[in-house]
Design an enzyme around this catalytic site. Structure first.
Site, PDB file in Angstrom:
ATOM      1  CD  GLU A 191      -2.333  -1.474   2.828  1.00 21.02           C
ATOM      2  OE1 GLU A 191      -1.971  -1.287   3.671  1.00 21.02           O
ATOM      3  OE2 GLU A 191      -2.634  -2.918   2.871  1.00 21.02           O
TER       4      GLU A 191
ATOM      5  CD  GLN B   3       0.575   2.502   4.484  1.00 21.94           C
ATOM      6  OE1 GLN B   3      -0.521   2.298   5.539  1.00 21.94           O
ATOM      7  NE2 GLN B   3       0.735   2.113   3.374  1.00 21.94           N
TER       8      GLN B   3
ATOM      9  CG  ASP C 258       0.427  -2.400  16.085  1.00 23.94           C
ATOM     10  OD1 ASP C 258      -0.078  -2.833  16.732  1.00 23.94           O
ATOM     11  OD2 ASP C 258       0.982  -2.279  14.760  1.00 23.94           O
ATOM     12  CE1 TYR C 259      -4.221  -1.644  11.663  1.00 19.99           C
ATOM     13  CE2 TYR C 259      -2.630  -0.255  10.354  1.00 19.99           C
ATOM     14  CZ  TYR C 259      -3.502  -0.394  11.432  1.00 19.99           C
ATOM     15  OH  TYR C 259      -3.957   0.646  12.157  1.00 19.99           O
TER      16      TYR C 259
ATOM     17  CG  HIS D 138      -0.547   2.760  14.808  1.00 16.08           C
ATOM     18  ND1 HIS D 138      -2.305   3.137  14.820  1.00 16.08           N
ATOM     19  CD2 HIS D 138      -0.903   2.747  13.901  1.00 16.08           C
ATOM     20  CE1 HIS D 138      -2.689   3.449  13.541  1.00 16.08           C
ATOM     21  NE2 HIS D 138      -1.745   3.691  12.287  1.00 16.08           N
TER      22      HIS D 138
ATOM     23  CD  GLU E   9      -3.562  -4.472   4.860  1.00 18.24           C
ATOM     24  OE1 GLU E   9      -4.319  -5.555   5.169  1.00 18.24           O
ATOM     25  OE2 GLU E   9      -3.452  -3.829   5.314  1.00 18.24           O
TER      26      GLU E   9
END
Ligand SMILES: Cc1ncc(C[n+]2csc(CCOP(=O)(O)OP(=O)(O)O)c2C)c(N)n1
Length: 808
Positions: free
Chosen positions: A499, A552, A555-556, A597, A530
């Site tokens: 992304e 990115q 956490d994702y 984050h 993702e």
């Protein structure tokens, strides 16, 4: 008497012609495949094999599909695909049965060497030394996975590689020898109807439509997902009905959608011929919904479908059995007589039974021979020691009906326990046999988690960073930018997807300007997806390319964690070294704020990702050195850059494109006498700041930056430091008992530092909760400078309370 010549059939739409002999050959393959399912099930139900899941009811569609699979193509399917695997030569019957029995040899079970359940197919795309074999001359199959629909993500990547091989000149030239003939290869994905209810299915379908890649998805629809019918799986109970919106408008992009019945041999031949041709030529994805399929034996050996299917449905399944329908059609078309087909069927079933028996004997023979050796030694031990119990152990082992290596292992173990107080010479022999058998079994069952090839990251020599006298000091992001710029220039296999990585050049501008310089196929913006960004990377890496999968924020990665853990991390292991996907996942973590984050769920990664190297560089120079090393090597890796570090100043090494940071080698950032402070990532800077205060308090701390959590301190740097200081604090931002516990265990148990400590070791971590947004929130939930000072001071005080009085 004159014999009538057999007719030739010609399909109405694609105009395929098949002689009667060819149709009979197909039919017999379907019959043998069915026999394998029936016999396989019996073997499980009679206790000779651990578990069975088979492709009965899916045979005829797979005959048609197989005809379109060419050398260089890929299959990314699931456990129902035995017929297409037999028809393409990806699998043979002896191999199928070897896997059923969990035969541990690569020669007999080349798919998994006994590591995967039956019907989990794979081709061996690596040779014994871990180097790529040419894949342009073989029909290739990605190693099957059990999680429903997970094959869809890397199917996207296998197809995406064709796009890169067709469109990018540098990549095309690289691929020519081993990997691709100009990107003409199709990826054939298969998935069950219920698998279409999974999120990953939709994500992959959408991405395929956006990317326009040569992906042909077959949905095998037998009406159920185990016991749950279609109506409870997908809207309107029909996948083709609801994906029609994906179909391209005139001249536009999309995913072509087709429906065909699973017992209609001629329609299947036509559909697959026409659809494959356009997928291959146009690189336009398609979905073929194969309806009215059956599952005559039920879902797997764990249950019986009579429990949940109605009488009408069971009758339908008998009537629509694809093999029975094909047989009726062949007789009708005078391609063969009923008597001829009866004869073939008898012959084929016997042939399969013979193959099974031979596979079983071949599997059992070496195990029984090992057992005989153990029994003979136990008998000698019984004689020498006069212990009646040992004779019993030998008898029990000899009588064990099941060929399993654990029985001899347990018997030898028990005998040694029995002889613990007797000084008989045979004990040494028992120990030696147990040791060698265990070592061989460890190799058999535990090997290939990581690369052992010449390109293992542990074998790539490091190169120290060099600095010119007038080295410029720049924002950390510029160090990475120059590293990736050089990497993209020197290695045409490398491409970056994620992304905001393309046009913007990453949200922290780490790739600023690189897309304009290296092209849109080398740095490519993706949708927010993702899991399939990772799948896109996995598939492409399986075809020789070197993707950087950009997630990115750490956490994702959670959205892609299932695939990282199930597919990426296990690929080498589950194929016993037959396939690999050296994907490098680049992400950012540590030290920002807010629940999503904070970026430090390290224990989650350590627990889920054995098979993936985990790098936690403290700054961008170290990160660059790790990237340079990883792209020379062949293990997949996750690199977690320090999110707060892109604007911090670093000196630019003069050899930024060549420097390499070795994995598993911690760095001592500060030498000290009084305590060892072990940490990594963003905590390094905090630890060094704390050391200044601690110095003022009279405590001289040694700071060890681990640099990577997997591998972890291969050279015993922690242990050697503790030897000097006698005290240990492990500090990180993970939850209590997370990565810090992992590190502590390694220092104390693996490196034996327990005995070198003067005071008990401690851990300093984030709180066992969540981190709110804002600097204050960070201060009160994550370890900060004062926390480190307190933790180290507490140890110093424990050691010498008179010198270090109470402060807090
Ligand atoms: C992610 C996941 N959830 C649950 C399971 C357990 N499971 C195995 S097969 C299956 C049904 C799959 O049905 P379908 O996709 O229609 O394929 P079929 O087995 O009918 O060919 C389920 C629920 C699984 N393997 N993976």
């Amino acid at each position: 008497m004159k014999t009538r010549s057999r007719p030739t059939i010609r399909t109405p739409k694609a105009g395929l012609t098949l002689t009667a002999e060819e149709v009979v050959t197909d039919y017999r393959l379907a019959v043998r495949s069915r026999a394998a399912s029936v016999i396989g099930r019996r073997e499980v139900l009679t206790g000779k094999a651990p578990f069975g899941i088979f492709g009965d009811g899916k045979e005829v569609a797979q005959l048609a599909l197989a005809k379109q699979i060419r050398e260089g193509d890929w299959r990314s399917g699931y456990y129902r695909d035995q017929t297409v695997s037999f028809a393409t030569g990806v699998a043979t019957l002896p191999q199928f049965f070897a896997q059923l029995y969990a035969d541990t040899t690569v020669e007999r079970d080349p798919f998994s060497a006994g590591r995967q359940m039956v019907s989990h197919f794979a081709t061996r795309n690596l040779d014994e030394s871990g180097e790529w074999r040419p894949m342009v001359d073989t029909k290739n199959s990605a190693s099957d996975l059990s999680p429903v629909s997970s094959q869809m993500a890397r199917a996207l990547g296998l197809a995406y590689a064709s796009k890169l091989y067709r469109r990018d000149e540098g990549i095309r030239a690289f691929g020519r020898q081993l990997f691709s003939r100009g990107g003409d290869e199709v990826c054939f994905a298969t998935v069950g109807n219920a698998g279409c209810a999974e999120g990953i299915f939709w994500e992959a379908l959408n991405a395929a439509g956006v990317l326009q890649v040569p992906l042909l998805i077959s949905v095998w629809d037998d009406g159920y997902g185990i016991s749950v019918p279609n109506e409870l799986q997908v809207t309107k109970g029909s996948i083709s009905e609801i994906v029609r919106g994906f179909a391209p408008a005139e001249g536009g992009k999309g995913v072509d959608v087709h429906v065909v019945r699973g017992w209609d041999y001629v329609a299947l031949l036509d559909t697959y011929a026409l659809v494959t041709e356009s997928v291959r030529r146009e690189h336009a994805p398609a979905l073929v919904h194969v309806v009215e399929m059956t599952q005559p034996q039920g879902h797997s050996t764990s249950g019986s479908h009579e429990r949940y299917k109605t009488r009408e449905r069971l009758r339908f399944e008998t009537e629509m059995d694809p093999i029975a329908r094909m047989r009726q059609w062949m007789i009708r078309e005078e391609l063969a007589t009923a008597a001829e087909l009866d004869g073939y069927e008898r012959e084929d079933r016997h042939a399969v039974e013979r193959i099974r028996e031979e596979a079983y004997q071949t599997f059992a023979r070496p195990i029984l021979a090992e057992r005989e050796r153990a029994v003979a030694l136990l008998r000698r031990a019984a004689e020498e020691s006069g212990a009646a119990r040992i004779a019993e152990i030998a008898d029990q082992l000899e009588r064990q009906p099941e060929p399993g290596r654990r029985f001899a292992d347990m018997a030898l173990d028990a005998a040694l326990v029995e002889l613990r107080d007797r000084d008989v010479p045979v004990r040494a022999e028992l120990r030696a046999l147990l040791r060698t058998e265990r070592e061989t079994s460890h190799e058999r069952f535990r090997s290939h988690v990581y690369s052992t090839s010449a390109r293992s990251p542990l074998r790539i020599p490091p190169v120290a960073a060099e600095y010119a006298a007038d080295a410029e000091t720049v924002d950390g992001r510029m160090v990475l930018l120059r590293c990736f710029d050089e990497l993209l220039a020197r290695d045409e296999r490398v491409f970056i997807i994620g992304e905001d990585v393309g046009r913007l050049g990453d949200v922290n501008l780490v790739f600023e300007g690189l897309q304009a310089k290296h092209g849109e196929l080398r740095l490519t913006d993706t949708g927010i997806r993702e899991a399939t960004i990772l799948g896109q990377g996995i598939g492409a890496a399986m075809r020789g390319l070197r993707p950087v999968v950009d997630i990115q924020y750490l956490d994702y990665l959670m959205y892609a964690l299932e695939l990282t853990a199930d597919d990426l991390a296990t690929l080498r292991y589950r194929t016993a070294g037959g396939q690999m996907a050296p994907v490098v996942i680049r992400t950012k973590g540590h030290r920002l704020q807010g629940i999503w984050h904070t970026g430090s769920p390290m224990a989650m990664l350590l627990g889920a990702l054995p098979g993936v190297r985990i790098c936690v560089p403290r700054n961008m120079t170290q990160a660059a050195g790790m990237y340079n090393l990883l792209f020379e090597s062949d293990d997949p890796a996750l690199v977690i850059e320090v999110l707060s570090g892109y604007r911090l100043k670093e000196r630019m090494p003069s050899n930024i494109g060549q420097m390499r940071v070795p994995l598993g080698v911690p760095e001592v950032l500060r030498a000290g006498r009084d305590a060892t402070l072990v940490t990594y990532g963003a905590m390094c800077r905090i630890a060094l700041e704390a050391c200044v205060q601690l110095e003022e308090l009279g405590i001289d701390v040694e700071v060890v930056d681990l640099q990577t959590l997997d591998p972890l301190d291969l050279r015993g740097v922690m242990g050697a430091s503790i030897e000097r200081t006698g005290a240990l604090v492990v500090a990180d931002e993970d939850i209590p008992g997370g990565a810090s516990a992992h590190i502590l265990r390694h220092a104390l148990e693996v490196q034996g530092a327990q005995d070198r400590l003067d005071v008990p070791a401690r851990t300093l971590t984030a709180v066992a909760g969540r981190t709110p947004v804002g600097q204050d929130g960070d201060h009160f939930t994550k370890p900060n400078v004062t926390d480190v000072v307190r933790a180290v001071y507490a140890i110093a005080r424990e050691r010498d309370p008179r010198r270090f009085g109470e402060i807090w």
